[in-house]
Design a protein around this motif. Structure first.
Motif, PDB file in Angstrom:
ATOM      1  N   MET A   1       0.838  -1.180   0.000  1.00  0.00           N
ATOM      2  CA  MET A   1       0.000   0.000   0.000  1.00  0.00           C
ATOM      3  C   MET A   1       0.883   1.244   0.000  1.00  0.00           C
ATOM      4  SD  MET A   1      -2.874   1.383   2.707  1.00  0.00           S
ATOM      5  CE  MET A   1      -3.431  -0.245   2.994  1.00  0.00           C
ATOM      6  N   THR A   3       0.660   5.261   0.733  1.00  0.00           N
ATOM      7  CA  THR A   3      -0.162   6.289   1.366  1.00  0.00           C
ATOM      8  C   THR A   3       0.466   7.657   1.134  1.00  0.00           C
ATOM      9  OG1 THR A   3      -0.818   4.698   3.058  1.00  0.00           O
ATOM     10  CG2 THR A   3      -1.201   7.016   3.548  1.00  0.00           C
ATOM     11  N   LYS A  11      -5.898  12.337   3.162  1.00  0.00           N
ATOM     12  CA  LYS A  11      -5.128  11.095   3.131  1.00  0.00           C
ATOM     13  C   LYS A  11      -5.674  10.216   2.013  1.00  0.00           C
ATOM     14  CE  LYS A  11      -4.294   6.908   5.793  1.00  0.00           C
ATOM     15  NZ  LYS A  11      -4.634   6.191   7.026  1.00  0.00           N
ATOM     16  N   GLU A  13      -5.029   6.270   0.188  1.00  0.00           N
ATOM     17  CA  GLU A  13      -4.368   4.971   0.206  1.00  0.00           C
ATOM     18  C   GLU A  13      -4.496   4.358  -1.178  1.00  0.00           C
ATOM     19  OE1 GLU A  13      -5.135   3.825   4.891  1.00  0.00           O
ATOM     20  OE2 GLU A  13      -6.251   2.743   3.333  1.00  0.00           O
ATOM     21  N   GLN A  15      -3.550   1.173  -3.704  1.00  0.00           N
ATOM     22  CA  GLN A  15      -3.146  -0.232  -3.744  1.00  0.00           C
ATOM     23  C   GLN A  15      -3.187  -0.713  -5.179  1.00  0.00           C
ATOM     24  OE1 GLN A  15      -4.858  -2.957  -0.900  1.00  0.00           O
ATOM     25  NE2 GLN A  15      -5.523  -1.262   0.396  1.00  0.00           N
ATOM     26  N   TYR A  86      -7.790   3.341  -5.243  1.00  0.00           N
ATOM     27  CA  TYR A  86      -7.403   4.180  -4.125  1.00  0.00           C
ATOM     28  C   TYR A  86      -8.628   4.722  -3.412  1.00  0.00           C
ATOM     29  CZ  TYR A  86      -7.767   8.118  -7.497  1.00  0.00           C
ATOM     30  OH  TYR A  86      -8.177   9.015  -8.436  1.00  0.00           O
TER      31      TYR A  86
END
Length: 155
Positions: A1, A3, A11, A13, A15, A86
């Motif tokens: 992941m 970030t 924020k 994330e 992947q 994401y």
């Protein structure tokens, strides 16, 4: 992941792969490269960006990806494959699936209500374009472009 904090201070994330999804995805983004150039649209308000948008009721994410590319650029795509996803943790967190696709055909561009032009940009032009959309400038986009190079070698 991977970030990072996006240009709006949220924020995110990121992947790589096609799931599992913490939040059900309802948005798509499509990376299309043809003859060494990336397909982009110029959004009326945000600037230069990859085609994408929201999934409509009764539509699969792949159908949404195909439709959004066509609506924004007048390019027909095939071989649409999930590449990454994401989650943006804004006031109402959302998940977006990123696809890669191949060009099947294209039609002359006609200005639409959201997009005003279609561009084919080499990577250097893309990374240095003076009118990039906010999301095209963040660390996540740089990471996705880096990762897609690996996939290109498999094509």
């Amino acid at each position: 992941m991977f970030t990072f904090i996006d240009e709006n201070g949220y924020k995110v994330e990121l992947q790589f792969g096609d799931g599992p999804f913490e939040i059900e995805p309802k948005h798509v983004l499509v990376l299309v490269k043809y003859d060494g150039k990336w397909l982009c649209a110029i959004h009326r308000n945000r600037g230069v960006e990859f085609p994408g948008g929201k999934q409509e009721p009764g539509e699969t994410l792949i159908e949404a990806a195909i439709r959004e590319v066509y609506e924004e650029t007048k390019v027909h795509v095939s071989d649409v494959q999930p590449f990454a996803h994401y989650i943006v943790y804004d006031e109402k967190p959302f998940c977006k699936v990123v696809f890669t696709a191949k060009v099947k055909s294209s039609e002359p561009f006609v200005k639409e209500f959201e997009t005003i032009a279609r561009l084919w940009l080499e990577e250097k032009e893309l990374l240095n374009h003076p009118n990039l959309s906010f999301y095209m400038q963040d660390d996540g986009m740089k990471k996705m472009l880096q990762e897609v190079k690996y996939i290109e070698r498999q094509w």
